[in-house]
Design a protein around this motif. Structure first.
Motif, PDB file in Angstrom:
ATOM      1  N   ASP A 114       0.202  13.822   4.124  1.00  0.00           N
ATOM      2  CA  ASP A 114      -0.718  12.702   4.306  1.00  0.00           C
ATOM      3  C   ASP A 114      -1.276  12.262   2.959  1.00  0.00           C
ATOM      4  O   ASP A 114      -1.125  12.948   1.943  1.00  0.00           O
ATOM      5  CB  ASP A 114      -1.851  13.130   5.242  1.00  0.00           C
ATOM      6  CG  ASP A 114      -2.404  11.961   6.032  1.00  0.00           C
ATOM      7  OD1 ASP A 114      -2.010  10.816   5.732  1.00  0.00           O
ATOM      8  OD2 ASP A 114      -3.228  12.196   6.938  1.00  0.00           O
ATOM      9  N   GLY A 115      -1.942  11.147   2.952  1.00  0.00           N
ATOM     10  CA  GLY A 115      -2.547  10.643   1.723  1.00  0.00           C
ATOM     11  C   GLY A 115      -3.492   9.500   2.016  1.00  0.00           C
ATOM     12  O   GLY A 115      -3.721   9.142   3.184  1.00  0.00           O
ATOM     13  N   SER A 122      -0.826   0.547  -1.170  1.00  0.00           N
ATOM     14  CA  SER A 122      -0.374   1.158  -2.416  1.00  0.00           C
ATOM     15  C   SER A 122      -0.845   0.376  -3.640  1.00  0.00           C
ATOM     16  O   SER A 122      -1.162   0.965  -4.675  1.00  0.00           O
ATOM     17  CB  SER A 122       1.149   1.290  -2.422  1.00  0.00           C
ATOM     18  OG  SER A 122       1.763   0.020  -2.298  1.00  0.00           O
ATOM     19  N   GLN A 149      -4.261   1.520  -4.358  1.00  0.00           N
ATOM     20  CA  GLN A 149      -4.237   2.863  -4.934  1.00  0.00           C
ATOM     21  C   GLN A 149      -3.882   2.799  -6.425  1.00  0.00           C
ATOM     22  O   GLN A 149      -4.492   3.470  -7.264  1.00  0.00           O
ATOM     23  CB  GLN A 149      -3.226   3.741  -4.198  1.00  0.00           C
ATOM     24  CG  GLN A 149      -3.624   4.064  -2.764  1.00  0.00           C
ATOM     25  CD  GLN A 149      -2.697   5.089  -2.138  1.00  0.00           C
ATOM     26  OE1 GLN A 149      -2.463   6.147  -2.707  1.00  0.00           O
ATOM     27  NE2 GLN A 149      -2.166   4.773  -0.959  1.00  0.00           N
ATOM     28  N   ALA A 161      -9.002  12.221  -3.505  1.00  0.00           N
ATOM     29  CA  ALA A 161      -7.839  12.468  -2.651  1.00  0.00           C
ATOM     30  C   ALA A 161      -7.636  13.965  -2.418  1.00  0.00           C
ATOM     31  O   ALA A 161      -7.354  14.395  -1.294  1.00  0.00           O
ATOM     32  CB  ALA A 161      -6.594  11.854  -3.280  1.00  0.00           C
ATOM     33  N   TYR A 198      -7.314  15.745   1.082  1.00  0.00           N
ATOM     34  CA  TYR A 198      -5.950  16.049   1.541  1.00  0.00           C
ATOM     35  C   TYR A 198      -5.394  17.368   0.997  1.00  0.00           C
ATOM     36  O   TYR A 198      -4.323  17.790   1.407  1.00  0.00           O
ATOM     37  CB  TYR A 198      -5.012  14.893   1.167  1.00  0.00           C
ATOM     38  CG  TYR A 198      -5.428  13.590   1.792  1.00  0.00           C
ATOM     39  CD1 TYR A 198      -5.250  13.354   3.155  1.00  0.00           C
ATOM     40  CD2 TYR A 198      -6.026  12.597   1.025  1.00  0.00           C
ATOM     41  CE1 TYR A 198      -5.651  12.155   3.735  1.00  0.00           C
ATOM     42  CE2 TYR A 198      -6.423  11.395   1.589  1.00  0.00           C
ATOM     43  CZ  TYR A 198      -6.231  11.171   2.943  1.00  0.00           C
ATOM     44  OH  TYR A 198      -6.637   9.987   3.504  1.00  0.00           O
ATOM     45  N   PHE A 238      -0.403  15.729  -1.590  1.00  0.00           N
ATOM     46  CA  PHE A 238      -0.690  14.500  -0.841  1.00  0.00           C
ATOM     47  C   PHE A 238       0.176  13.366  -1.379  1.00  0.00           C
ATOM     48  O   PHE A 238       0.709  13.421  -2.484  1.00  0.00           O
ATOM     49  CB  PHE A 238      -2.174  14.129  -0.887  1.00  0.00           C
ATOM     50  CG  PHE A 238      -2.764  14.016  -2.266  1.00  0.00           C
ATOM     51  CD1 PHE A 238      -2.709  12.828  -2.973  1.00  0.00           C
ATOM     52  CD2 PHE A 238      -3.392  15.112  -2.858  1.00  0.00           C
ATOM     53  CE1 PHE A 238      -3.267  12.723  -4.243  1.00  0.00           C
ATOM     54  CE2 PHE A 238      -3.946  15.015  -4.117  1.00  0.00           C
ATOM     55  CZ  PHE A 238      -3.878  13.826  -4.827  1.00  0.00           C
ATOM     56  N   ASN A 239       0.315  12.346  -0.547  1.00  0.00           N
ATOM     57  CA  ASN A 239       1.127  11.180  -0.894  1.00  0.00           C
ATOM     58  C   ASN A 239       0.232  10.100  -1.491  1.00  0.00           C
ATOM     59  O   ASN A 239      -0.704   9.635  -0.842  1.00  0.00           O
ATOM     60  CB  ASN A 239       1.830  10.648   0.361  1.00  0.00           C
ATOM     61  CG  ASN A 239       2.694   9.433   0.054  1.00  0.00           C
ATOM     62  OD1 ASN A 239       3.184   9.293  -1.066  1.00  0.00           O
ATOM     63  ND2 ASN A 239       2.884   8.561   1.032  1.00  0.00           N
ATOM     64  N   ALA A 240       0.519   9.707  -2.725  1.00  0.00           N
ATOM     65  CA  ALA A 240      -0.264   8.672  -3.391  1.00  0.00           C
ATOM     66  C   ALA A 240       0.661   7.894  -4.318  1.00  0.00           C
ATOM     67  O   ALA A 240       0.866   8.289  -5.469  1.00  0.00           O
ATOM     68  CB  ALA A 240      -1.432   9.273  -4.175  1.00  0.00           C
ATOM     69  N   THR A 285       6.553   6.450  -1.306  1.00  0.00           N
ATOM     70  CA  THR A 285       6.252   7.873  -1.232  1.00  0.00           C
ATOM     71  C   THR A 285       6.268   8.474  -2.634  1.00  0.00           C
ATOM     72  O   THR A 285       7.272   8.382  -3.349  1.00  0.00           O
ATOM     73  CB  THR A 285       7.278   8.611  -0.353  1.00  0.00           C
ATOM     74  OG1 THR A 285       7.293   8.013   0.947  1.00  0.00           O
ATOM     75  CG2 THR A 285       6.920  10.082  -0.232  1.00  0.00           C
ATOM     76  N   LEU A 332       4.612  12.119  -4.161  1.00  0.00           N
ATOM     77  CA  LEU A 332       3.831  13.296  -3.826  1.00  0.00           C
ATOM     78  C   LEU A 332       3.196  13.906  -5.077  1.00  0.00           C
ATOM     79  O   LEU A 332       3.887  14.142  -6.074  1.00  0.00           O
ATOM     80  CB  LEU A 332       4.714  14.329  -3.131  1.00  0.00           C
ATOM     81  CG  LEU A 332       5.472  13.841  -1.886  1.00  0.00           C
ATOM     82  CD1 LEU A 332       6.229  14.992  -1.245  1.00  0.00           C
ATOM     83  CD2 LEU A 332       4.524  13.178  -0.898  1.00  0.00           C
TER      84      LEU A 332
END
Length: 446
Positions: free
Chosen positions: A5-6, A11, A14, A29, A33, A37-39, A47, A49
């Motif tokens: 998750d993220g 995006s 972000q 984050a 998380y 985490f996905n950012a 995606t 990580l």
């Protein structure tokens, strides 16, 4: 495939948050998380990580070239060129590292020690008593002189001053959030002439390229294999597969060394001055340790001092210059921290978050060099220069320069901070630097 998750925001937002305030974005984050985490904060993928757990970082680095590949650094490609070690892949990257590694190790590097001491003293000797200065600017001047002498063997002359001026101009451009942000939004990198933001960046780059090609051609015509500077060594170096390097390859590698070799080290040195003068007991302990070496210590002996080393390590732990490692792309289906990842997904080690893990570094925001005397941290727990096949090639020179500059100036000059407000890390291009540059004043010469 199950993806960590993220943050739930788009995006592009972000990227914007990460560009403007990377540490706040990462800490927020991670608090929500956890260790992975996905950012997607760089590039165009959905995606991306970010990992801060040492076991996961070890798995990534240990599986380099097997389960994970190190793709080219697209973020820096516009600055360093197509043939830079930072953007080469696979066998070409490994061959490039093999050519570039020798100058940064052993007797070759130790020979640079006295030059570093002389250049540091020269920079501070120009200050008058009670004169104010910013440690970041002065450190940049020292580091630039060091890299020009080490890389090119230059210490004076018209080309030396032109290169120094142009490189400084280029790096100062990235103090602007607008220019720095363009690195994270490639679609906005439009050359609309020298009066446009990216157009001016390209204009300065072309000026630097011209100087580098001129120097390369001059050195080819008058090449002396006995010289110890890196350009001379690269001109003599041969690759088993195809012989020597072309002018374009040399130019891109020299540009990489100029940019990565002075800007990052300058910020690291400035941070050491900040912490050492914020806590006088740290400065006094370094001076006591230096006193055990006598009046004219050898540079290598200085670099081996345990407490001086711990101070530099703690500096790059609490304020790492690079926030993330070079990315790795999954090559084959792999499980990482309970998640099944498919080929193509990119994974980054998060240096900053790893350096501030409570289980590794209690009270991580406190500057405490003793951590590094009390225990030894693994390359997956302390990684200011990244790791694996993409570990920074200039790491040994950076440590050497940090220690020698700090030791030389503490022994010869009495300094103090002129601004007692806490200094905080802010973005400077793709790295972090002290927000106000560490404002100081020279009190006296020892």
């Amino acid at each position: 495939m199950n993806i960590p998750d993220g943050p739930k925001i788009p995006s592009w937002l972000q990227k914007l948050q990460y560009t403007l305030d990377p540490l706040r974005f990462l800490e927020t984050a991670a608090e929500r998380y956890g260790d992975i985490f996905n950012a997607p904060v760089t590039g165009n993928a959905d995606t991306m990580l970010l990992v801060s757990h040492p076991a996961a970082i070890q798995q990534i680095f240990s599986s380099d070239t097997k389960q994970f590949a190190a793709p080219p650094n697209q973020l820096l490609r516009p600055l360093v060129g197509e043939y830079s070690l930072l953007v080469l892949e696979g066998d070409r990257h490994l061959q490039g590292r093999k050519l570039l590694l020798p100058p940064f190790h052993g007797d070759r590097m130790r020979a640079y020690g006295q030059s570093i001491i002389e250049l540091a003293d020269k920079a501070f000797a120009q200050l008058a008593p009670s004169q104010s200065f910013t440690a970041r600017s002065l450190a940049q001047n020292i580091s630039m002189d060091v890299i020009l002498r080490v890389v090119f063997g230059l210490s004076e002359g018209e080309r030396f001053y032109e290169l120094k001026q142009r490189i400084t101009t280029l790096m100062d451009l990235f103090k602007s959030p607008l220019i720095a942000g363009l690195l994270f939004f490639p679609n906005l990198q439009k050359d609309l002439g020298p009066r446009s933001p990216w157009g001016y960046v390209r204009h300065v780059q072309r000026q630097i390229d011209e100087l580098l090609y001129t120097e390369i051609q001059a050195r080819r015509q008058h090449h002396d294999p006995a010289n110890s500077d890196i350009l001379s060594l690269l001109l003599s170096a041969k690759d088993e597969a195809r012989g020597g390097m072309t002018d374009a390859e040399l130019k891109d590698e020299l540009m990489t060394l100029l940019l990565a070799g002075h800007e990052t080290t300058a910020s690291a040195i400035a941070w050491t001055f900040y912490w050492v003068h914020k806590f006088p007991h740290v400065r006094e302990r370094i001076l006591q340790e230096l006193a055990t070496l006598g009046d004219a210590p050898d540079p290598t002996s200085i670099a081996r001092l345990p407490y001086l080393t711990a101070v530099c390590q703690e500096t790059l732990r609490i304020c790492p210059i690079a926030v993330l490692t070079v990315p790795r792309a999954v090559k084959e289906p792999v499980e990482l921290m309970g998640y099944s990842l498919q080929p193509g997904i990119r994974v980054f080690g998060c240096i900053y978050l790893t350096h501030h893990r409570k289980d590794l570094y209690p009270d991580s925001k406190q500057f405490r060099p003793e951590r590094f005397l009390e225990r030894q941290f693994s390359p997956y727990e302390f990684l200011p220069f990244g790791g694996g096949v993409r570990r920074c090639i200039g790491e040994a020179l950076a440590w050497f320069e940090m220690k020698l500059v700090l030791a030389t100036i503490l022994q010869r000059y009495e300094l103090e901070l002129s601004d007692q407000k806490p200094e905080r890390p802010v973005r400077g291009g793709v790295t972090l630097r002290p927000e106000r540059g560490v404002k100081m004043v020279l009190r006296s010469r020892r």
